[in-house]
Design an enzyme around this catalytic site. Structure first.
Site, mmCIF file in Angstrom:
data_model
loop_
_atom_site.group_PDB
_atom_site.id
_atom_site.type_symbol
_atom_site.label_atom_id
_atom_site.label_comp_id
_atom_site.label_asym_id
_atom_site.label_seq_id
_atom_site.Cartn_x
_atom_site.Cartn_y
_atom_site.Cartn_z
ATOM 1 C CE LYS A 30 23.431 2.366 30.634
ATOM 2 N NZ LYS A 30 24.084 2.529 31.946
ATOM 3 C CD GLN A 45 26.985 4.564 33.312
ATOM 4 O OE1 GLN A 45 25.835 4.544 32.894
ATOM 5 N NE2 GLN A 45 27.761 3.487 33.258
ATOM 6 C CG ASP A 47 20.850 0.988 36.705
ATOM 7 O OD1 ASP A 47 20.681 0.224 35.738
ATOM 8 O OD2 ASP A 47 21.691 1.901 36.720
#
Ligand code: NAD
Length: 285
Positions: free
Chosen positions: A52, A96, A119
């Protein structure tokens, strides 16, 4: 059979985002910013964060990774999120997952400013997705939708079977398909006779994490297959959840794995972050 080439489409999307970043820069004299929280030493999580970060660099974002030890306290993570929520240089915040056991993940995800929730995991954005309103949509299922749209696959009235019912893959996948007027079934670990469901599907979308879960006898001719799963074989090869070699012979379209959904997930993170940055642009000028 035609491949749904996520690698090619993600490259096109990256180029578009990079151009949008240039425009954003000239208007605001600043760059979009993404902050990532990485807790513990899980090599897979570290590898995902690294991919990412590289993608952020390629399109010209500012990105920062807060690496935290596995025994970190809830308070310490919450303080970092509060700081990032207030930071005008940060447009997107990514936690994460998975977080270690001592951490209350729900509380952490709920603390992220919904306007920086690139997200799409905050219940506010989940609610907007299920009611068909604009918001941030989880990157993996959003990437699948872009891929299907790129190949002009019409979803209206199609029988779609989503296998896997997690909050980050299966449930938002089903919501997106339903929003496009598909007829949607969600199957999971407790589903009785998976084959009975898949045999009726025009489109099978599987994100489970089981090698060869979907075999040739489980699908009808000309089925469309989206393989979201990521697994490593004993030999160390990355594969999806579908027996690609045999199922592809019966499919009209199929995603390769790797090279299908994975690159689209990263591309959607970039596109969600530029979307967040544009929404915050007034605060920067
Ligand atoms: P998860 O463990 O949270 O959920 C797995 C889901 O699969 C659950 O709903 C479970 O009920 C279901 N399931 C498990 N075994 C099953 C079986 N035998 N039959 C039917 N359903 C079964 O996992 P997740 O985070 O949703 O990830 C799922 C898969 O997708 C993993 O392989 C993961 O690596 C992959 N993934 C890929 C991407 C990508 O970018 N390609 C992104 C996220 C997740």
């Amino acid at each position: 059979m035609q491949l749904l080439d996520g690698k090619a489409l993600s490259t096109k999307i990256e180029i578009n985002v990079a151009n949008e970043v240039k425009e954003f820069k000239s208007k605001t004299s600043s760059v979009p910013g993404l902050a990532v929280i990485l807790v513990g030493q899980d090599p897979a999580s570290a590898a995902y964060v690294n991919m990412k970060k590289k993608a952020c660099d390629r399109v010209g974002f500012y990105s920062v990774t807060h690496e935290m030890p596995g025994d970190i306290s809830q308070d310490a993570i919450e303080n970092t999120i509060t700081m990032m929520n207030k930071n005008p240089n940060i447009d997107g915040i990514l936690i994460q997952l998975p977080l270690p056991e001592q951490i209350d993940t729900t509380k952490i995800l709920e603390l992220v400013d919904p306007g920086k929730d690139v997200d799409g995991f905050h219940p506010y954005n989940v609610g907007r997705l299920t009611t068909g309103l604009d918001g941030f949509v989880p990157c993996t299922p959003l990437g699948v939708m872009k891929l299907l749209s790129e190949y002009n696959i019409d979803l209206k009235g199609k029988n779609c079977v989503v296998i896997g019912a997690s909050n980050i893959v299966g449930k938002p996948m089903a919501a997106l398909l339903l929003n496009e007027h598909a007829t949607v079934e969600i199957c999971h670990i407790d589903t009785d006779d998976l084959k009975k469901h898949t045999l009726n599907a025009d489109i099978v979308l599987v994100g489970v994490g089981v090698i060869n879960l979907i075999t040739q006898d489980m699908v009808k001719d000309d089925v469309i297959i989206v393989d979201i799963g990521v697994n490593r074989t004993k030999e160390g090869k990355l594969v999806g959840d579908v027996d690609f070699e045999n199922v592809s012979k019966k499919s009209s379209y199929i995603t390769p794995s790797p090279g299908g959904v994975g690159p689209m997930t990263i591309a959607m993170l970039l596109s969600n972050t530029i979307k967040a940055a544009k929404a915050h642009a007034d605060e920067r000028v």
